[in-house]
Design a protein around this motif. Sequence first.
Motif, PDB file in Angstrom:
ATOM      1  N   LYS A  61       0.835  -1.195   0.000  1.00 46.10           N
ATOM      2  CA  LYS A  61       0.000   0.000   0.000  1.00 46.10           C
ATOM      3  C   LYS A  61       0.879   1.258   0.000  1.00 46.10           C
ATOM      4  O   LYS A  61       0.667   2.175  -0.789  1.00 46.10           O
ATOM      5  CB  LYS A  61      -0.881  -0.044   1.256  1.00 46.10           C
ATOM      6  N   SER A  64       2.797   1.674  -3.402  1.00 46.99           N
ATOM      7  CA  SER A  64       2.059   2.154  -4.566  1.00 46.99           C
ATOM      8  C   SER A  64       1.647   3.609  -4.363  1.00 46.99           C
ATOM      9  O   SER A  64       1.600   4.376  -5.320  1.00 46.99           O
ATOM     10  CB  SER A  64       0.856   1.266  -4.883  1.00 46.99           C
ATOM     11  N   PHE A  65       1.395   3.994  -3.126  1.00 44.14           N
ATOM     12  CA  PHE A  65       1.030   5.392  -2.883  1.00 44.14           C
ATOM     13  C   PHE A  65       2.192   6.333  -3.216  1.00 44.14           C
ATOM     14  O   PHE A  65       1.993   7.403  -3.779  1.00 44.14           O
ATOM     15  CB  PHE A  65       0.623   5.583  -1.425  1.00 44.14           C
ATOM     16  N   HIS A  67       4.607   5.846  -5.303  1.00 44.90           N
ATOM     17  CA  HIS A  67       5.204   5.547  -6.607  1.00 44.90           C
ATOM     18  C   HIS A  67       6.589   4.945  -6.469  1.00 44.90           C
ATOM     19  O   HIS A  67       7.504   5.309  -7.205  1.00 44.90           O
ATOM     20  CB  HIS A  67       5.336   6.799  -7.478  1.00 44.90           C
ATOM     21  N   VAL A  70       9.079  -0.365  -7.460  1.00 42.54           N
ATOM     22  CA  VAL A  70       9.348  -1.748  -7.062  1.00 42.54           C
ATOM     23  C   VAL A  70       8.113  -2.597  -7.331  1.00 42.54           C
ATOM     24  O   VAL A  70       6.997  -2.205  -6.990  1.00 42.54           O
ATOM     25  CB  VAL A  70       9.718  -1.817  -5.562  1.00 42.54           C
ATOM     26  N   ASN A  71       8.300  -3.730  -7.972  1.00 45.29           N
ATOM     27  CA  ASN A  71       7.235  -4.722  -8.126  1.00 45.29           C
ATOM     28  C   ASN A  71       7.559  -5.907  -7.227  1.00 45.29           C
ATOM     29  O   ASN A  71       8.715  -6.244  -7.045  1.00 45.29           O
ATOM     30  CB  ASN A  71       7.154  -5.226  -9.562  1.00 45.29           C
TER      31      ASN A  71
ATOM     32  N   LEU B  36      -6.732   3.919  -2.799  1.00 49.18           N
ATOM     33  CA  LEU B  36      -5.388   4.049  -3.340  1.00 49.18           C
ATOM     34  C   LEU B  36      -5.358   5.082  -4.448  1.00 49.18           C
ATOM     35  O   LEU B  36      -5.480   4.767  -5.611  1.00 49.18           O
ATOM     36  CB  LEU B  36      -4.904   2.702  -3.866  1.00 49.18           C
ATOM     37  N   GLU B  37      -5.228   6.305  -4.055  1.00 48.64           N
ATOM     38  CA  GLU B  37      -5.077   7.326  -5.062  1.00 48.64           C
ATOM     39  C   GLU B  37      -3.616   7.726  -5.075  1.00 48.64           C
ATOM     40  O   GLU B  37      -2.825   7.220  -4.292  1.00 48.64           O
ATOM     41  CB  GLU B  37      -5.973   8.498  -4.737  1.00 48.64           C
ATOM     42  N   HIS B 333       2.185   2.039 -12.344  1.00 53.06           N
ATOM     43  CA  HIS B 333       1.293   1.579 -11.273  1.00 53.06           C
ATOM     44  C   HIS B 333       0.024   2.404 -11.187  1.00 53.06           C
ATOM     45  O   HIS B 333      -0.555   2.531 -10.112  1.00 53.06           O
ATOM     46  CB  HIS B 333       2.018   1.559  -9.923  1.00 53.06           C
TER      47      HIS B 333
END
Lengths: 377, 378
Positions: A61, A64-65, A67, A70-71, B36-37, B333
């Motif tokens: 979480k 991704s927030f 950016h 990393v995957n 998730l913004e 993403h």
Amino acid sequence: MLSKLTTSARVAVRHGSAASAIRTHKIPGQRLPLAKYGGRHTVTALPGDGIGPEMIEHIRKIFSFCHVPVNFEEVQVSSSLVGVNDLEAALLAIERNGVAIKGNIETKHDDPSFKSRNVELRSRLDLYANILHCVTIPTVPSRHKDIDVVLIRENTEGEYSGLEHETVPGIVESIKIVTREKIERIARMAFEYATLNGRKKITAVHKANIQKLGDGLFLKVIRDMSEEYKNIKFESMIVDNASMQLVSRPQQFDVMVMPNLYGNIISNIACGLVGGPGLVSGMNIGSKYAVFETGTRNTGTSLAGKDLANPTAFIRASIDMLRYLDCHYHANLISDALWKTLVEQRVHTRDLGGQHSASDVVNCTLQNVEKIMEAER
Amino acid sequence: MLSRTWSSIARVGPQALAGSNVVSARQYSITAPRPLEIAQKLKVTIIPGDGVGPELIYCVQDIVKQTGIPLEFEEVFLSEVHYTRSSSIENAVESIGRNNHVALKGAIEESAVLHTEGELQGLNMRLRRSLDLFANLVHIKTIDGIKTRHGKKLDFVIVREQTEGEYSSLEHQLVPGVIECLKISTKPKCERIAKYAFDYATKTGRKKVTAVHKANIMKLGDGLFLRTCEEVAKQYPKIQFESMIIDNTCMQLVSKPEQFDVMVMPNLYGNIIDNLAAGLVGGAGVVPGQSVGRDFVIFEPGSRHSFQEAMGRSIANPTAMILCAANMLNHLHLDDWGNALRKSVNDVIEEGKVRTRDLGGYATTIQFADAVIDKFRI
């Protein structure tokens, strides 16, 4: 009083600002990312048992927030599964990606045929250095103030060689193996780490008064190497005394370098001093691969699924990983946001005497990330 | 809403309230878990290129603007035919490095005129070299609504090495009438392209990797490629590995294309197979691709033709470029946005009311883009 002042002054000088006290240090060594495409890294995620899976979700979480490039490639390993195939799959995945973040895997104590998967992972990937950075966080209740100590532990040999047998009924031999080669590389890591991060002193912890040959070699190799590093003060301390000093006057330590078992014990003491297992992260660094996990390796099974476990240690492990991957911007961003959450806003989970849930800590950190990003624009 | 605020104040622990900064503890309230913004718009570089490239790129920009996709653009003009107006490679590299290491690019026409004495490398090659974009990935996927000869559902990926092999730009004339072109294959580059193919297969959950080669003739050069692929395959026990000779591959592709999943191949074969496969699913206008390096990625249509003849006529099909943009969103993403954009393009094509000339209609590029904007839902 004097020592307290000097330590805090030292902390301030070294880091510039207070928030950077918990920032991960620079990690020595040249690294070539194994699975980086289009600026994005692929990292193996091993959720493990207990609270591991929910912690990995928190990290996803946050990443991704912010950016973070990393995957994750998730691989399930847990002690409940029978057979070794899942561990093999995990090892292959780490060999492919080079880097992993990992929850702890429970080890069954009673079954001698069952090898600890954590130990197996470390020895197979040759992750020789376990590095912990224990630093007091001002608002977290602890007995001591201004602790800032780096613990570097040999991770692949010594008591953990897994060589035990019962010679005759009632007599058990456990073999502790030390080799010059492995001591040399852990010592090199310690001195390089200290140099790179402007540390002043290295303390070697040993029991050479009893184990004159085994620990004697450890001490000798490190003492010899200290000749090469004139700017770093070197001293040695016997493990029992080191434990006592650590609980009575922990501020005297800077960087500590230890063989396997002592390192295990000392790092748990140090973690306890700064606020418990929920706060400190640990890196396992090898020459080719690295695995990031929490500092004290507990599964926290009793807390699983209740949103209670402190996510700080895991978030810091992910920050360590970003530092290792040279994603310094994101590492500092998340680290500073976390600092703000813990120190300025005092969002504490139950283990620190607070009332907040794990997701409160995570959400609050995300808000702080947003604020920092806005301030930068 | 009110109760939410109250409960959050109540949840600030007694210890915090007892502390010195009671005020800051009160001001602060924990919100419900947020969706998730993203914290800010993301910047990417665009390189319009030649021919219809600019039209297609502007079409994407238009869609982004109208639909509120959180992207910002920085334009770098690179061209070999309009070389006086062209920006330098260094500028382009710097811009991409600044903008999330990502670019969206139209095709750059290779000029037959040599501007620099003795320079055999084109602009495309030089850009690829300076960004070290070693892999080209083309996703061949049938879109409902486009008629194909074989009528089968295809979904496979072609991974092509694009920095060495026949494209090394090492050609010379030994004696008049005799020319040597050097094809260079190196172990590290074979390794990384094979690893990329397998890593991609792992990440996207694909089952099989096919290495395409001509090792029966070029026993050393392509032999190295094949052997390296075999070695790398051992690290991926869950993915099936097979190899196929290039001539047979071409035949299999036109007769039984559904057998392929991920294909990995050296430079020149990749170029040919890319175009062959693009033809299978509707041509150059509908197939997206990307060039990937360790640090950078450029999204560009799968078969790189500038389509000079159609320049300024607004007849080119923007599907490939829009799908590239959707892939770019996924890479950054922004999955929700990427998937929504992809879905709206697929919906427009499936409906079949707005079709560009290559798909048998009369719609213009702009009309197609407008139709995509209308269908866009997030």
